[in-house]
Design a protein around this motif. Structure first.
Motif, PDB file in Angstrom:
ATOM      1  N   VAL A 113      34.503  37.782  53.024  1.00  0.00           N
ATOM      2  CA  VAL A 113      34.100  38.133  51.667  1.00  0.00           C
ATOM      3  C   VAL A 113      34.533  39.552  51.298  1.00  0.00           C
ATOM      4  CG1 VAL A 113      32.088  38.541  50.183  1.00  0.00           C
ATOM      5  CG2 VAL A 113      32.180  36.509  51.629  1.00  0.00           C
ATOM      6  N   ILE A 114      34.285  40.499  52.198  1.00  0.00           N
ATOM      7  CA  ILE A 114      34.610  41.899  51.900  1.00  0.00           C
ATOM      8  C   ILE A 114      36.121  42.093  51.777  1.00  0.00           C
ATOM      9  CG2 ILE A 114      34.436  44.275  52.725  1.00  0.00           C
ATOM     10  CD1 ILE A 114      31.801  43.007  51.750  1.00  0.00           C
ATOM     11  N   SER A 115      36.889  41.432  52.651  1.00  0.00           N
ATOM     12  CA  SER A 115      38.351  41.592  52.584  1.00  0.00           C
ATOM     13  C   SER A 115      38.917  41.036  51.286  1.00  0.00           C
ATOM     14  CB  SER A 115      39.014  40.917  53.789  1.00  0.00           C
ATOM     15  OG  SER A 115      38.739  39.519  53.791  1.00  0.00           O
ATOM     16  N   VAL A 116      38.372  39.893  50.819  1.00  0.00           N
ATOM     17  CA  VAL A 116      38.825  39.332  49.536  1.00  0.00           C
ATOM     18  C   VAL A 116      38.459  40.278  48.399  1.00  0.00           C
ATOM     19  CG1 VAL A 116      38.497  37.448  47.883  1.00  0.00           C
ATOM     20  CG2 VAL A 116      38.752  36.939  50.304  1.00  0.00           C
ATOM     21  N   ALA A 117      37.261  40.874  48.448  1.00  0.00           N
ATOM     22  CA  ALA A 117      36.837  41.808  47.398  1.00  0.00           C
ATOM     23  C   ALA A 117      37.725  43.042  47.365  1.00  0.00           C
ATOM     24  CB  ALA A 117      35.380  42.214  47.625  1.00  0.00           C
ATOM     25  N   VAL A 118      38.015  43.598  48.533  1.00  0.00           N
ATOM     26  CA  VAL A 118      38.860  44.802  48.593  1.00  0.00           C
ATOM     27  C   VAL A 118      40.279  44.475  48.134  1.00  0.00           C
ATOM     28  CG1 VAL A 118      39.888  46.498  50.155  1.00  0.00           C
ATOM     29  CG2 VAL A 118      37.472  45.897  50.387  1.00  0.00           C
ATOM     30  N   LEU A 119      40.836  43.359  48.602  1.00  0.00           N
ATOM     31  CA  LEU A 119      42.181  42.969  48.192  1.00  0.00           C
ATOM     32  C   LEU A 119      42.246  42.759  46.677  1.00  0.00           C
ATOM     33  CD1 LEU A 119      45.076  42.167  48.932  1.00  0.00           C
ATOM     34  CD2 LEU A 119      44.250  39.837  49.331  1.00  0.00           C
ATOM     35  N   GLY A 120      41.223  42.074  46.137  1.00  0.00           N
ATOM     36  CA  GLY A 120      41.175  41.881  44.683  1.00  0.00           C
ATOM     37  C   GLY A 120      41.048  43.195  43.954  1.00  0.00           C
ATOM     38  N   GLY A 121      40.240  44.129  44.507  1.00  0.00           N
ATOM     39  CA  GLY A 121      40.087  45.438  43.880  1.00  0.00           C
ATOM     40  C   GLY A 121      41.382  46.216  43.865  1.00  0.00           C
ATOM     41  N   LEU A 122      42.172  46.083  44.919  1.00  0.00           N
ATOM     42  CA  LEU A 122      43.479  46.770  44.957  1.00  0.00           C
ATOM     43  C   LEU A 122      44.462  46.150  43.963  1.00  0.00           C
ATOM     44  CD1 LEU A 122      43.828  47.238  48.839  1.00  0.00           C
ATOM     45  CD2 LEU A 122      43.270  48.994  47.132  1.00  0.00           C
ATOM     46  N   LEU A 123      44.434  44.829  43.843  1.00  0.00           N
ATOM     47  CA  LEU A 123      45.342  44.164  42.905  1.00  0.00           C
ATOM     48  C   LEU A 123      44.985  44.477  41.447  1.00  0.00           C
ATOM     49  CD1 LEU A 123      45.652  40.673  44.640  1.00  0.00           C
ATOM     50  CD2 LEU A 123      47.450  42.384  44.408  1.00  0.00           C
TER      51      LEU A 123
ATOM     52  N   MET B  68      40.593  38.575  35.949  1.00  0.00           N
ATOM     53  CA  MET B  68      39.639  39.049  36.953  1.00  0.00           C
ATOM     54  C   MET B  68      38.273  38.394  36.759  1.00  0.00           C
ATOM     55  SD  MET B  68      38.152  42.894  37.726  1.00  0.00           S
ATOM     56  CE  MET B  68      39.483  43.584  36.792  1.00  0.00           C
ATOM     57  N   LEU B  69      37.846  38.289  35.501  1.00  0.00           N
ATOM     58  CA  LEU B  69      36.558  37.648  35.234  1.00  0.00           C
ATOM     59  C   LEU B  69      36.577  36.168  35.617  1.00  0.00           C
ATOM     60  CD1 LEU B  69      35.733  39.288  31.767  1.00  0.00           C
ATOM     61  CD2 LEU B  69      34.769  39.862  34.001  1.00  0.00           C
ATOM     62  N   PHE B  70      37.710  35.514  35.362  1.00  0.00           N
ATOM     63  CA  PHE B  70      37.809  34.102  35.745  1.00  0.00           C
ATOM     64  C   PHE B  70      37.815  33.958  37.270  1.00  0.00           C
ATOM     65  CE2 PHE B  70      40.101  30.039  36.386  1.00  0.00           C
ATOM     66  CZ  PHE B  70      39.237  29.218  35.677  1.00  0.00           C
ATOM     67  N   PHE B  71      38.421  34.938  37.957  1.00  0.00           N
ATOM     68  CA  PHE B  71      38.416  34.920  39.422  1.00  0.00           C
ATOM     69  C   PHE B  71      36.990  35.025  39.958  1.00  0.00           C
ATOM     70  CE2 PHE B  71      38.594  37.315  43.479  1.00  0.00           C
ATOM     71  CZ  PHE B  71      39.237  36.361  44.245  1.00  0.00           C
TER      72      PHE B  71
ATOM     73  N   GLY C 176      38.019  47.276  39.922  1.00  0.00           N
ATOM     74  CA  GLY C 176      38.829  46.664  38.862  1.00  0.00           C
ATOM     75  C   GLY C 176      38.730  47.351  37.529  1.00  0.00           C
ATOM     76  N   GLY C 177      37.803  48.318  37.397  1.00  0.00           N
ATOM     77  CA  GLY C 177      37.720  49.091  36.160  1.00  0.00           C
ATOM     78  C   GLY C 177      37.026  48.371  35.017  1.00  0.00           C
ATOM     79  N   LEU C 178      36.108  47.462  35.317  1.00  0.00           N
ATOM     80  CA  LEU C 178      35.369  46.787  34.254  1.00  0.00           C
ATOM     81  C   LEU C 178      34.344  47.746  33.653  1.00  0.00           C
ATOM     82  CD1 LEU C 178      34.858  43.291  35.940  1.00  0.00           C
ATOM     83  CD2 LEU C 178      36.417  43.861  34.060  1.00  0.00           C
ATOM     84  N   ASN C 179      33.650  47.288  32.611  1.00  0.00           N
ATOM     85  CA  ASN C 179      32.701  48.122  31.868  1.00  0.00           C
ATOM     86  C   ASN C 179      31.719  48.804  32.821  1.00  0.00           C
ATOM     87  OD1 ASN C 179      30.796  49.231  30.158  1.00  0.00           O
ATOM     88  ND2 ASN C 179      30.794  47.490  28.758  1.00  0.00           N
ATOM     89  N   PRO C 180      31.752  50.170  32.913  1.00  0.00           N
ATOM     90  CA  PRO C 180      30.930  50.858  33.916  1.00  0.00           C
ATOM     91  C   PRO C 180      29.474  51.050  33.505  1.00  0.00           C
ATOM     92  CG  PRO C 180      32.238  52.458  32.700  1.00  0.00           C
ATOM     93  CD  PRO C 180      32.615  51.105  32.153  1.00  0.00           C
TER      94      PRO C 180
END
Length: 611
Positions: free
Chosen positions: A375-385, A400-403, A468-472
């Motif tokens: 789970v963490i690796s997918v989150a980090v990889l997605g965050g980098l992308l 990103m929201l659909f992901f 991912g820079g979504l609404n902070p």
């Protein structure tokens, strides 16, 4: 394994004598099939009194386990005949006096020996007993069964080693001994055990019978040492009885009807040969493959007819005399000093204990390193992308929201699919023993899984959302997290429903794969112009509602983005957003809530038919 001498000489529960039960069964017949019926049990009759150990022998498929299941009140279907307990028919109060040990040990692998017995005691012993009293009862069972050495060892399973087979069998026996049963039924208790361990198990059973219990066991091929421990023997051949009586008299009986042998053999070997239709004088021919099926049938027919002439008449006479052995005032199986109601414990007590047990059992599974890494690796990889995606890149943000909606719509489903198929055997065993209500089990499973199932998606969202820079804004983040966790619960509910309906992991995962693929395509991101005749599919997809809710949290109807340099466009007009819309927030919440409740209700109803 414990000292065999101390085990043999110990006096398990002797100060607490069980209520005596005389078990009788008369002309028991069981058939299966609708078009062409097959008779599994054919007019079986017998009686076992307190203090006796009855062993049912016979080759595989002779009906031993089926008869034992019928005697335990667990056989449903086309069953006729009469089975009584002190003259009473099977009832809830009788169920609490019966201990049933299945052939295969059905235990939670991640619980220790002590935890396994403690949770059983908390569920099966009445609430009038305090927790310290129940714990003391568990300690007594552990001492008497010689399990002290492994009390803190996990039971073990296919993927990791735990206690030995003989120790598992004693734990299963200990679970039943906690209720101090009057009638103890065991299916192949020595199966797969070495001769020494088998001897210890049978010594324990013999001692339990001597304490005033009625003990019935099936056994496939006992050694001569074990055979001479049986008070009574019942020999079955293709569902028909061919001997019932004292084990020591069996060889004399068969000699009297023409089946004697000059060799010194294990009595059980001769009995099993006869049950297979092989006479002592034809054994050599059998070894050479010369025995025809016709010869075997003739031997069986002769044995069955001899049984009816020489044993059955006397046996039925004994059954009629036994009606007067127990005082009529004591004949009813009351629950005095035990459980006053149908259940030994309240719903709330069952719920609390089952939640605690579920957390203990899953503590290693839910937070294992591999799952956390995944789970963490997918989150980090997605965050980098999607690293700090600019607000002008609306295509990437909606992706990103659909992901979010897809990943946490499918991942929990595939984990939940395994829940009930994997626990089916335990659920059947414990429900058959009257340990708890199905509703308390189901809600405990649902509630107990929440902390474990929601922790990982929370960590995932924390990582990917801000990378991912979504609404902070805190409100936007909290609402997004709630929507994702809501989606996790709905997805898990559908997985539980699939598993409960099919009770087969392969079938359930296949159905889950097809369903999630449809939800993925109809989720509103990939296909935005779905043909009208199939557009209804998207309204069945929880991924669609999750995606729409996440968009509604991030954007409003009047929000704009920079669609090209110096040019601003409405977010609501962007194709990936327009296809689902930004309105109807609370309608979507209600629809997902209905899915959550509906899927879980379907799972609960499906579990009710599991036997």
């Amino acid at each position: 394994m414990g000292n065999p001498t101390s085990i043999a000489n110990s006096n398990i529960f002797q100060p607490k004598h069980p209520f005596p039960i005389i078990l009788k069964f008369e002309d028991v017949v069981y058939k299966i099939g609708t078009t062409s019926e097959k008779t599994i049990l054919n007019r079986l009759t017998g009686m076992i009194s307190p203090g006796e150990l009855l062993a049912m022998l016979g080759p595989s498929g002779s009906g031993k386990t089926t008869l034992l299941t019928a005697l335990g009140g667990r056989l449903h279907g086309n069953l006729t005949g009469k089975i009584t307990y002190n003259g009473q028919l099977y009832s809830g109060s009788i169920k609490r006096r019966i201990g049933f040990v299945a052939q295969f040990d059905v235990l939670y692998p991640h619980l220790t020996v002590f935890e396994t017995l403690l949770f059983t005691a908390l569920l099966r012993l009445p609430e009038s007993m305090t927790r310290p009293e129940k714990t003391q009862h568990v300690e007594q069972v552990i001492n008497e069964l010689g399990l002290n050495r492994v009390r803190s060892t996990m039971i073990g399973g296919p993927l990791f080693r735990g206690i030995s087979g003989g120790e598992k069998k004693r734990v299963s026996l200990g679970q039943e001994m906690l209720i101090n049963p009057s009638l103890l039924l065991l299916d192949e208790p020595t199966s797969g055990l070495d001769s020494t361990t088998a001897q210890r198990i049978m010594t324990t059973l013999k001692r339990l019978a001597s304490g005033g219990r009625t003990v019935v066991t099936t056994i496939h091929q006992p050694s001569s040492r074990l055979y001479h421990m049986f008070d009574k023997v019942m020999l079955l051949s293709e569902g028909c009885p061919i001997y019932y009586g004292s084990g020591s008299n069996a060889l004399d009986y068969f000699s009297s009807i023409g089946f004697s042998t000059s060799l010194t053999v294990n009595p059980s070997d001769l009995l099993l040969d006869l049950a297979n239709g092989i006479g002592p004088d034809s054994k050599q021919g059998f070894e050479q493959g010369e025995n025809s099926e016709q010869e075997k049938k003739e031997v069986r027919d002769l044995l069955v007819s001899s049984y009816e002439k020489n044993i059955l008449v006397t046996l039925k006479a004994e059954l009629s005399i036994s009606d007067n052995i127990i005082n009529p005032k004591d004949a009813s199986i009351r629950s005095k000093g035990k459980c006053e109601d149908q259940w030994c414990t309240s719903w709330w007590h069952q719920f609390k204990v089952l939640v605690m047990r579920g957390i203990r059992e899953r503590r290693f599974e839910a937070f294992n390193r591999l799952r956390i890494f995944q789970v963490i690796s997918v989150a980090v990889l997605g965050g980098l992308l999607w690293w700090h995606t600019p607000s002008s890149h609306l295509q990437d943000r909606t992706a990103m929201l659909f992901f979010f909606s897809v990943f946490w719509g499918f991942y929990p489903l595939y984990n939940a699919v395994f829940t009930f198929p994997q626990e089916r055997a335990i659920l059947v065993k414990e429900r058959s023993s009257g340990m708890y209500r199905l509703s308390s089990y189901f809600l405990a499973k649902s509630v107990g899984d929440l902390p474990l199932e929601l922790a990982l998606p929370t960590a995932f969202t924390l990582i990917l959302y801000f990378m991912g820079g979504l609404n902070p804004k805190p409100q936007a983040f909290c609402l997004s997290l709630v929507v994702i966790l809501f989606n996790v619960l709905v997805s898990q509910s559908l997985g539980l429903a699939f598993g409960a309906i099919l009770m087969d992991v392969k079938k359930a995962t296949t159905l889950g794969s097809v369903t999630t693929l449809v939800f993925l395509i109809a989720g509103g991101y990939y296909v935005q112009k779905i043909p009208p005749f199939i557009a209804w599919l998207k309204y069945l997809s929880y991924s669609y509602y999750c995606y729409k809710l996440l968009l509604g949290v991030q954007y409003g109807e009047n929000d704009y983005y920079e669609c090209s340099e110096g040019v601003y466009c409405r977010v609501a007009d962007f194709p990936a957003v327009k296809s689902v819309g930004l309105d109807g927030f609370w309608v979507d919440v209600v629809v997902m809530a209905a899915m959550l409740v509906g899927y879980r209700l379907i799972a609960y109803l499906a579990l009710q038919r599991v036997r």
